[in-house]
Design an enzyme around this catalytic site. Structure first.
Site, PDB file in Angstrom:
ATOM      1  N   ASN A 123      -5.588  -6.018  -7.397  1.00 43.74           N
ATOM      2  CA  ASN A 123      -4.787  -5.995  -6.165  1.00 43.74           C
ATOM      3  C   ASN A 123      -5.161  -7.157  -5.251  1.00 43.74           C
ATOM      4  O   ASN A 123      -4.311  -7.934  -4.816  1.00 43.74           O
ATOM      5  CB  ASN A 123      -4.989  -4.674  -5.422  1.00 43.74           C
ATOM      6  CG  ASN A 123      -4.466  -3.483  -6.198  1.00 43.74           C
ATOM      7  OD1 ASN A 123      -3.823  -3.640  -7.230  1.00 43.74           O
ATOM      8  ND2 ASN A 123      -4.742  -2.288  -5.716  1.00 43.74           N
ATOM      9  N   ASP A 124      -6.459  -7.270  -4.949  1.00 37.84           N
ATOM     10  CA  ASP A 124      -6.897  -8.356  -4.076  1.00 37.84           C
ATOM     11  C   ASP A 124      -6.995  -9.684  -4.820  1.00 37.84           C
ATOM     12  O   ASP A 124      -6.704 -10.737  -4.250  1.00 37.84           O
ATOM     13  CB  ASP A 124      -8.249  -8.020  -3.439  1.00 37.84           C
ATOM     14  CG  ASP A 124      -8.092  -7.188  -2.175  1.00 37.84           C
ATOM     15  OD1 ASP A 124      -7.046  -7.295  -1.522  1.00 37.84           O
ATOM     16  OD2 ASP A 124      -9.010  -6.413  -1.852  1.00 37.84           O
ATOM     17  N   ARG A 150     -18.261   3.075  -5.960  1.00 42.94           N
ATOM     18  CA  ARG A 150     -18.170   1.772  -5.294  1.00 42.94           C
ATOM     19  C   ARG A 150     -18.803   1.862  -3.911  1.00 42.94           C
ATOM     20  O   ARG A 150     -18.497   2.787  -3.147  1.00 42.94           O
ATOM     21  CB  ARG A 150     -16.710   1.325  -5.166  1.00 42.94           C
ATOM     22  CG  ARG A 150     -16.562  -0.079  -4.576  1.00 42.94           C
ATOM     23  CD  ARG A 150     -15.124  -0.548  -4.576  1.00 42.94           C
ATOM     24  NE  ARG A 150     -14.311   0.192  -3.616  1.00 42.94           N
ATOM     25  CZ  ARG A 150     -12.999   0.040  -3.474  1.00 42.94           C
ATOM     26  NH1 ARG A 150     -12.350  -0.813  -4.257  1.00 42.94           N
ATOM     27  NH2 ARG A 150     -12.325   0.732  -2.590  1.00 42.94           N
ATOM     28  N   GLU A 160     -12.754  -9.665  -7.549  1.00 44.31           N
ATOM     29  CA  GLU A 160     -11.514  -9.728  -6.778  1.00 44.31           C
ATOM     30  C   GLU A 160     -11.425 -11.002  -5.945  1.00 44.31           C
ATOM     31  O   GLU A 160     -10.404 -11.275  -5.319  1.00 44.31           O
ATOM     32  CB  GLU A 160     -11.382  -8.491  -5.876  1.00 44.31           C
ATOM     33  CG  GLU A 160     -12.622  -8.188  -5.065  1.00 44.31           C
ATOM     34  CD  GLU A 160     -12.601  -6.789  -4.466  1.00 44.31           C
ATOM     35  OE1 GLU A 160     -11.521  -6.227  -4.250  1.00 44.31           O
ATOM     36  OE2 GLU A 160     -13.704  -6.264  -4.208  1.00 44.31           O
ATOM     37  N   CYS A 177      -9.442  -1.994 -12.521  1.00 49.46           N
ATOM     38  CA  CYS A 177      -9.134  -0.837 -11.686  1.00 49.46           C
ATOM     39  C   CYS A 177      -8.039  -1.132 -10.666  1.00 49.46           C
ATOM     40  O   CYS A 177      -7.819  -0.365  -9.740  1.00 49.46           O
ATOM     41  CB  CYS A 177     -10.386  -0.333 -10.970  1.00 49.46           C
ATOM     42  SG  CYS A 177     -11.241  -1.598 -10.028  1.00 49.46           S
ATOM     43  N   ARG A 201       0.660  -8.903  -0.708  1.00 52.20           N
ATOM     44  CA  ARG A 201       1.467  -8.050  -1.600  1.00 52.20           C
ATOM     45  C   ARG A 201       2.445  -7.182  -0.831  1.00 52.20           C
ATOM     46  O   ARG A 201       3.400  -6.665  -1.396  1.00 52.20           O
ATOM     47  CB  ARG A 201       0.563  -7.169  -2.458  1.00 52.20           C
ATOM     48  CG  ARG A 201      -0.351  -6.253  -1.670  1.00 52.20           C
ATOM     49  CD  ARG A 201      -1.200  -5.441  -2.619  1.00 52.20           C
ATOM     50  NE  ARG A 201      -2.397  -4.953  -1.945  1.00 52.20           N
ATOM     51  CZ  ARG A 201      -3.015  -3.845  -2.272  1.00 52.20           C
ATOM     52  NH1 ARG A 201      -2.555  -3.103  -3.233  1.00 52.20           N
ATOM     53  NH2 ARG A 201      -4.095  -3.463  -1.647  1.00 52.20           N
ATOM     54  N   HIS A 234       0.835  -1.203   0.000  1.00 50.22           N
ATOM     55  CA  HIS A 234       0.000   0.000   0.000  1.00 50.22           C
ATOM     56  C   HIS A 234       0.871   1.256   0.000  1.00 50.22           C
ATOM     57  O   HIS A 234       0.546   2.258  -0.650  1.00 50.22           O
ATOM     58  CB  HIS A 234      -0.914   0.008   1.232  1.00 50.22           C
ATOM     59  CG  HIS A 234      -2.020  -0.994   1.152  1.00 50.22           C
ATOM     60  ND1 HIS A 234      -3.067  -0.880   0.270  1.00 50.22           N
ATOM     61  CD2 HIS A 234      -2.235  -2.139   1.837  1.00 50.22           C
ATOM     62  CE1 HIS A 234      -3.882  -1.914   0.415  1.00 50.22           C
ATOM     63  NE2 HIS A 234      -3.405  -2.685   1.362  1.00 50.22           N
TER      64      HIS A 234
END
Length: 593
Positions: free
Chosen positions: A460-461, A337, A437, A508, A471, A194
């Site tokens: 990402n997830d 979202r 995800e 995204c 990550r 992050h």
């Protein structure tokens, strides 16, 4: 003396600044015993370091104002008192004079002795004061070991700071970025953490995995952070500084060139139009997206409304934020979202789920929203009211199975009926999409598409869950890699299902805004990207250099690859072939002089 420290690039760029160590956890301490003739000079060196540490604390207090000063002054006072503590000072002097310890070794021994005393205390608060001991002693050791030339100090006085740390929390980075931070060198961490993502968003150069950073770099050392090459140069030479100035000129020139693309169409070299959307959560993101010619907002994170409150935001507060977002985009489509809080953060919003041992696999995203239907309905009402001001889509996070989308549709239907009875203006239709995800959602995507109007892939997830790799864990860097064939196959599967269902699919995740992955994503058939606004022009520029149809021909090879190394090798060859075609085209069409 010049010293080069290699690392892994987390955020590209270069910066020149003075080092600022954050809670240095280890130092190389000289444990050789002192000779009798060295005692006086070493005592003097120790006292100079103590004076330097006191001066730094006074200067720090002078820089703080308002609420921040009130909040931090207690800790500064505590550290100042420790530096003047007679027992601490007497013990240090005795260790040097009588025990013949060198100053660094004496400081470490005093720290260990006092830390043991605090750790043995029953009171949790007093036990926690061990951190103050660590921080004060580390500050003195840092002052003791500082090695900067007069010339370097002149340069350092004119530049900002480069943070040297084992790791840095995103919140700390965001705060420091607004106070002159130029870059970050971390001894651990991953390019996909992050903090690394935030560094790229803030245009802060960052290196991770610089193993010897804390033991080699000292406070106020002059550092040339070169994330283009993946190295930090301690005590840079005139040649290094000349290279930095050349990079500054080139970066400024490239910035001016990219700025001309703000209003240009996003189109591949062979004429295929691609949509570039922006990820956003605050007003500055909206302005930045408009300025860079985004096609709309592909992901608007609503969590900040909940996290910045003590308690829950009201319907009107949410409505105003969503309305301003829609108006700010001037008629371009906006994707909102719904609340995406993990159980580890839900407590801040008053939605805590107790006893979850693994929040990443717990009640988060749509699971949390459906667990609190009254809270979710308040958000739904605010979104419906804002959707009258421009085109709005709703994206549901952490979807695993169709039942969740059906439940969300039901809540939207009920909220619409309530608002109609209240004579509130409503949009005729609102598209509802699912965020892909969770691996189950990707595998079962055809069934989800029966209930979703569009999809957004959250890589990402998705990558974390597919690869079972955090990550942010640098020990898993070889596993957490966006080029892993398993991840590519899932992305390709989702994109193919979307095309067959004639429903749009965007991406995204972080790789959407990374030009290193643009060719791969086009090859897999992605035509809608969503990214941080700061990446829009870079990705638009990269897309203009690529041949979509040629890349698509290579998709079967990519998804049949056996390792991420093989994928990387294939992409390299594809890019070289693409550049050769481009050069040949330019050569053939070049005018004869």
């Amino acid at each position: 003396m010049r010293h080069l420290l290699p690392g892994t690039t987390a955020s590209r760029g270069m910066a020149l600044g003075r080092a600022r160590l954050v809670q240095p956890s280890r130092y190389l301490v000289d444990t050789r015993p002192l000779g009798e003739d060295e005692v006086d000079s070493e005592i003097e060196k120790l006292h100079r370091a103590l004076d330097t540490a006191r001066l730094e604390l006074r200067e720090l207090r002078g820089k703080l104002h308002g609420a921040l000063a009130r909040e931090v002054s207690e800790f500064i006072d505590a550290h100042t008192l420790l530096l003047d503590d007679p027992e601490l000072l007497r013990g240090l002097d005795d260790l040097v004079r009588i025990g013949h310890y060198r100053p660094g070794a004496a400081l470490k021994k005093q720290r260990d002795r006092l830390a043991a005393i605090f750790e043995a205390m029953d009171d949790p608060y007093l036990r926690s004061r061990k951190e103050d001991i660590d921080q004060v002693i580390n500050r003195v050791i840092s002052a003791l070991q500082r090695q900067t030339s007069v010339e370097e100090r002149k340069i350092a006085a004119r530049v900002g700071e480069i943070l040297i740390a084992d790791s840095i929390a995103p919140a700390d980075m965001a705060h420091l970025a607004g106070n002159g931070l130029l870059g970050v060198v971390a001894s651990s961490g991953s390019p996909y953490s992050h903090s690394a993502i935030l560094a790229r968003s803030l245009d802060l150069p960052m290196l991770v995995g610089v193993r010897d950073a804390l033991s080699t770099i000292h406070d106020d050392d002059l550092i040339l952070l070169d994330s283009e090459r993946g190295e930090a140069v301690v005590h840079p030479t005139a040649q290094d500084l000349s290279r930095y100035r050349a990079w500054q000129r080139e970066a400024a020139q490239e910035g001016r060139r990219l700025a001309t693309l703000a209003n240009a169409p996003t189109r591949t070299r062979d004429g295929v139009d691609i949509r570039l959307y922006a990820n956003a959560e605050m007003a500055p993101d909206i302005a930045s997206a408009r300025a860079r010619g985004a096609d709309g907002v592909g992901l608007y994170r609503t969590e900040f409304l909940f996290l910045r409150h003590k308690g829950l935001p009201s319907e009107d507060e949410q409505f105003i934020a969503y309305r301003d977002l829609v108006l700010g985009m001037g008629g371009l489509p906006v994707t909102i979202r719904t609340l995406d809080l993990g159980a580890d953060k839900a407590d801040a919003a008053g939605l805590a789920i107790r006893g979850e041992e693994n929040p990443a696999l717990g009640v988060r995203g749509v699971r949390l929203s459906l667990r609190y239907p009254a809270v979710f309905t308040t958000q739904i009402r605010a979104i419906l009211r804002a959707a009258c001001y421009g085109p709005v889509r709703v994206l549901v996070p952490m979807v695993t199975q169709p039942d969740e989308l059906i439940a969300v549709r039901t809540l939207f239907k009920l909220a619409r009926q309530e608002l109609k009875r209240e004579n509130v203006d409503l949009p005729e239709k609102l598209s509802l999409g699912a965020m892909i995800e969770v691996p189950a959602a990707a595998i079962n995507v055809r069934e989800l598409l029966e209930h979703a109007d569009f999809l957004a892939i959250g890589t990402n997830d998705l990558a974390q869950y597919v690869l079972a790799a955090d990550r942010g864990n640098d020990a898993l860097e070889n596993i957490y890699n966006p080029l892993q064939p398993a991840l590519l196959r899932l992305i390709s599967h989702v994109l193919t299902a979307g095309r067959r269902a004639r429903k749009p699919v965007s991406l995204c995740g972080e790789i959407g805004g990374d030009v290193n992955f643009t060719a791969m994503l086009l090859a897999l058939g992605l035509c809608e990207f969503s990214m941080h606004p700061g990446q829009l022009l870079l990705v638009r520029d990269r897309i203009a250099s690529l041949d979509f149809h040629m890349l698509r021909k290579h998709a079967p090879k990519l998804i049949r690859a056996r390792s991420h190394e093989e994928v990387a090798e294939m992409l390299g060859k594809i890019m070289l072939a693409s550049q050769a075609v481009c050069s040949e085209s330019i050569s053939v069409n070049a005018p004869v002089l």
